[in-house]
Design a protein around this motif. Structure first.
Motif, PDB file in Angstrom:
ATOM      1  N   ARG A   1     -13.474 -13.448  -3.675  1.00  0.00           N
ATOM      2  CA  ARG A   1     -12.788 -12.246  -3.202  1.00  0.00           C
ATOM      3  C   ARG A   1     -12.067 -12.545  -1.891  1.00  0.00           C
ATOM      4  N   ARG A   2     -12.707 -13.312  -1.005  1.00  0.00           N
ATOM      5  CA  ARG A   2     -12.062 -13.695   0.258  1.00  0.00           C
ATOM      6  C   ARG A   2     -10.862 -14.611   0.009  1.00  0.00           C
ATOM      7  N   ILE A   3     -10.992 -15.524  -0.935  1.00  0.00           N
ATOM      8  CA  ILE A   3      -9.880 -16.419  -1.284  1.00  0.00           C
ATOM      9  C   ILE A   3      -8.705 -15.608  -1.808  1.00  0.00           C
ATOM     10  N   LEU A   4      -8.980 -14.643  -2.687  1.00  0.00           N
ATOM     11  CA  LEU A   4      -7.922 -13.781  -3.210  1.00  0.00           C
ATOM     12  C   LEU A   4      -7.244 -13.024  -2.073  1.00  0.00           C
ATOM     13  N   GLY A   5      -8.018 -12.484  -1.166  1.00  0.00           N
ATOM     14  CA  GLY A   5      -7.447 -11.752  -0.032  1.00  0.00           C
ATOM     15  C   GLY A   5      -6.540 -12.629   0.814  1.00  0.00           C
ATOM     16  N   ARG A   6      -6.985 -13.853   1.070  1.00  0.00           N
ATOM     17  CA  ARG A   6      -6.144 -14.786   1.841  1.00  0.00           C
ATOM     18  C   ARG A   6      -4.866 -15.125   1.096  1.00  0.00           C
ATOM     19  N   ARG A   7      -4.972 -15.301  -0.224  1.00  0.00           N
ATOM     20  CA  ARG A   7      -3.784 -15.612  -1.019  1.00  0.00           C
ATOM     21  C   ARG A   7      -2.786 -14.462  -0.946  1.00  0.00           C
ATOM     22  N   ILE A   8      -3.268 -13.240  -1.071  1.00  0.00           N
ATOM     23  CA  ILE A   8      -2.390 -12.072  -0.979  1.00  0.00           C
ATOM     24  C   ILE A   8      -1.736 -12.013   0.402  1.00  0.00           C
ATOM     25  N   ARG A   9      -2.539 -12.193   1.442  1.00  0.00           N
ATOM     26  CA  ARG A   9      -1.993 -12.172   2.809  1.00  0.00           C
ATOM     27  C   ARG A   9      -0.934 -13.255   3.000  1.00  0.00           C
ATOM     28  N   ASP A  10      -1.227 -14.474   2.546  1.00  0.00           N
ATOM     29  CA  ASP A  10      -0.274 -15.573   2.708  1.00  0.00           C
ATOM     30  C   ASP A  10       1.030 -15.302   1.964  1.00  0.00           C
ATOM     31  N   LEU A  11       0.930 -14.796   0.739  1.00  0.00           N
ATOM     32  CA  LEU A  11       2.140 -14.460  -0.022  1.00  0.00           C
ATOM     33  C   LEU A  11       2.941 -13.375   0.688  1.00  0.00           C
ATOM     34  N   ARG A  12       2.248 -12.360   1.188  1.00  0.00           N
ATOM     35  CA  ARG A  12       2.927 -11.275   1.900  1.00  0.00           C
ATOM     36  C   ARG A  12       3.655 -11.816   3.123  1.00  0.00           C
ATOM     37  N   MET A  13       2.975 -12.634   3.894  1.00  0.00           N
ATOM     38  CA  MET A  13       3.575 -13.173   5.114  1.00  0.00           C
ATOM     39  C   MET A  13       4.726 -14.123   4.801  1.00  0.00           C
ATOM     40  N   ASN A  14       4.598 -14.928   3.739  1.00  0.00           N
ATOM     41  CA  ASN A  14       5.682 -15.833   3.345  1.00  0.00           C
ATOM     42  C   ASN A  14       6.941 -15.073   2.957  1.00  0.00           C
ATOM     43  N   ARG A  15       6.770 -13.844   2.508  1.00  0.00           N
ATOM     44  CA  ARG A  15       7.912 -13.018   2.133  1.00  0.00           C
ATOM     45  C   ARG A  15       8.414 -12.173   3.303  1.00  0.00           C
ATOM     46  N   GLY A  16       7.757 -12.308   4.435  1.00  0.00           N
ATOM     47  CA  GLY A  16       8.173 -11.595   5.637  1.00  0.00           C
ATOM     48  C   GLY A  16       7.832 -10.120   5.637  1.00  0.00           C
ATOM     49  N   HIS A  17       6.853  -9.728   4.822  1.00  0.00           N
ATOM     50  CA  HIS A  17       6.452  -8.319   4.749  1.00  0.00           C
ATOM     51  C   HIS A  17       5.269  -8.048   5.667  1.00  0.00           C
ATOM     52  N   THR A  18       5.264  -6.856   6.235  1.00  0.00           N
ATOM     53  CA  THR A  18       4.077  -6.386   6.930  1.00  0.00           C
ATOM     54  C   THR A  18       3.168  -5.718   5.908  1.00  0.00           C
ATOM     55  N   GLN A  19       1.933  -5.453   6.314  1.00  0.00           N
ATOM     56  CA  GLN A  19       1.038  -4.706   5.432  1.00  0.00           C
ATOM     57  C   GLN A  19       1.629  -3.337   5.127  1.00  0.00           C
ATOM     58  N   GLU A  20       2.249  -2.724   6.106  1.00  0.00           N
ATOM     59  CA  GLU A  20       2.823  -1.399   5.914  1.00  0.00           C
ATOM     60  C   GLU A  20       3.893  -1.400   4.830  1.00  0.00           C
ATOM     61  N   VAL A  21       4.697  -2.450   4.781  1.00  0.00           N
ATOM     62  CA  VAL A  21       5.744  -2.549   3.769  1.00  0.00           C
ATOM     63  C   VAL A  21       5.121  -2.624   2.376  1.00  0.00           C
TER      64      VAL A  21
END
Length: 76
Positions: free
Chosen positions: A13-33
């Motif tokens: 579950r932690r690995i999945l969360g990190r993967r989601i965060r990394d993908l989001r950041m690589n796309r230049g999105h904030t959590q809010e977006v």
């Protein structure tokens, strides 16, 4: 986070969360977006990225679409 699950499940579950965060950041999105794109509650999304909750299937589908990745790639 459910504590009655084996440690390896919590690790995944932690690995999945990190993967989601990394993908989001690589796309230049904030959590809010991503929250706006998916209509997922802000706190729920934060807990998914932190690996603190078991995301619902529908939430994973929406996150994958928002990040422009296949669900299979998201949960690999």
């Amino acid at each position: 986070m459910p504590h009655d699950q084996p440690e390896w499940v919590r690790d995944q579950r932690r690995i999945l969360g990190r993967r989601i965060r990394d993908l989001r950041m690589n796309r230049g999105h904030t959590q809010e977006v991503v929250v706006e794109m998916t209509n997922i509650d802000r706190r729920t999304y934060q807990r998914i990225e932190a690996g603190e909750s078991d995301p619902r299937y529908g939430d994973l589908l929406q996150i994958a679409a928002a990040l422009n990745v296949d669900l299979a790639d998201l949960v690999r």
